[in-house]
Scaffold this motif. Sequence first.
Motif, PDB file in Angstrom:
ATOM      1  N   UNK A  58      47.217   9.995  53.085  1.00 19.07           N
ATOM      2  CA  UNK A  58      47.111  11.437  53.315  1.00 19.07           C
ATOM      3  C   UNK A  58      46.115  12.075  52.346  1.00 19.07           C
ATOM      4  N   UNK A  59      46.109  11.573  51.107  1.00 21.62           N
ATOM      5  CA  UNK A  59      45.171  12.123  50.124  1.00 21.62           C
ATOM      6  C   UNK A  59      43.731  11.886  50.575  1.00 21.62           C
TER       7      UNK A  59
ATOM      8  N   UNK B 288      52.359  16.011  52.660  1.00 21.60           N
ATOM      9  CA  UNK B 288      52.389  15.788  51.216  1.00 21.60           C
ATOM     10  C   UNK B 288      53.091  16.938  50.492  1.00 21.60           C
ATOM     11  N   UNK B 289      53.828  17.748  51.255  1.00 22.23           N
ATOM     12  CA  UNK B 289      54.675  18.826  50.718  1.00 22.23           C
ATOM     13  C   UNK B 289      53.892  19.926  50.013  1.00 22.23           C
TER      14      UNK B 289
ATOM     15  N   UNK C 269      44.216  19.542  61.374  1.00 23.78           N
ATOM     16  CA  UNK C 269      44.509  18.212  60.825  1.00 23.78           C
ATOM     17  C   UNK C 269      44.750  18.276  59.319  1.00 23.78           C
ATOM     18  N   UNK C 270      43.986  19.109  58.659  1.00 24.29           N
ATOM     19  CA  UNK C 270      44.192  19.314  57.222  1.00 24.29           C
ATOM     20  C   UNK C 270      45.586  19.889  56.972  1.00 24.29           C
ATOM     21  N   UNK C 271      45.978  20.852  57.807  1.00 17.30           N
ATOM     22  CA  UNK C 271      47.299  21.476  57.656  1.00 17.30           C
ATOM     23  C   UNK C 271      48.406  20.440  57.763  1.00 17.30           C
TER      24      UNK C 271
ATOM     25  N   UNK D 140      56.142   1.028  47.686  1.00 14.21           N
ATOM     26  CA  UNK D 140      54.759   0.682  48.007  1.00 14.21           C
ATOM     27  C   UNK D 140      54.301   1.380  49.280  1.00 14.21           C
ATOM     28  N   UNK D 141      55.213   1.422  50.299  1.00 10.15           N
ATOM     29  CA  UNK D 141      54.858   2.087  51.565  1.00 10.15           C
ATOM     30  C   UNK D 141      54.657   3.581  51.349  1.00 10.15           C
ATOM     31  N   UNK D 142      55.567   4.189  50.539  1.00  5.27           N
ATOM     32  CA  UNK D 142      55.439   5.627  50.279  1.00  5.27           C
ATOM     33  C   UNK D 142      54.144   5.920  49.529  1.00  5.27           C
ATOM     34  N   UNK D 143      53.830   5.058  48.540  1.00  4.93           N
ATOM     35  CA  UNK D 143      52.592   5.246  47.765  1.00  4.93           C
ATOM     36  C   UNK D 143      51.389   5.091  48.680  1.00  4.93           C
ATOM     37  N   UNK D 144      51.459   4.080  49.571  1.00  2.95           N
ATOM     38  CA  UNK D 144      50.364   3.849  50.510  1.00  2.95           C
ATOM     39  C   UNK D 144      50.187   5.041  51.439  1.00  2.95           C
TER      40      UNK D 144
END
Length: 242
Positions: free
Chosen positions: A13-14, A44-45, A36-38, A4-8
């Motif tokens: 980031x999205x 998010x790899x 900041x975008x970078x 849940x934390x990873x999904x959050x």
Amino acid sequence: ARDDREHSGSDRYARAIEHFKDSLDRNHGFSPAWLNLAIALYETSMFAKAAEAFEKGYETSDHPEPVHLYYASVCRLQAGAARKAFDTFTRLMKDHPDKITLQWKETFVSILFRLKRFRQALPYIEELAVKSVGTAHRKWEKILLHQYMSLNMNQKALDYARTIAGSDPVCPEWWKALCHIYLDKNLYEKGLTSLIIYGYLAPMTREELRLEADLYRCLNIPDRASEIYRQIRTLESSSAKP
């Protein structure tokens, strides 16, 4: 809970990526938004896109920071684009020759290795072998010696192995390497001497003991050769017992 934390985190980031893109649609030259975008893309790899954003942040800044070109190069390497990583790092060295840290040179060596440009990497490895400290110092010494040997720089390899064995005589790896360099040059007596020193510093495998015995036999010292062959047979008998 962890999922849940990873999904959050991914959702966060999205959303951040979309906000930074909206900001850049309104002001394409806004360097902080690119940077900041970078960071968000990196987290998010999305390394290839992160590299582009770091480079845009560098190019649009009133005071371009060399670290952003460095990050762009690292991201391209992580994206599997070693040639682009090389081009970016080359630009970094051209634009900021006095800002290249030792750590950054380690990354450049990684890029050159990925491109199989081993000879081009050699000056940087030589510098790292001299200037690195702690465990990194010995690591780069090992890499440098290996490169001399693999590039068939035989005299360089011999001179360097002698130097590092003399400066760090309790490291068995140097004596083992020195032994093989001498044997490649058919210097059997010196090879045996190095192997004997190695044997004092580290337990020898059966293969290494067999090499030692073969060298004694080659140098017409049959009694010592026979003694080691008996030692090997004893070890083989012991290991064969249930």
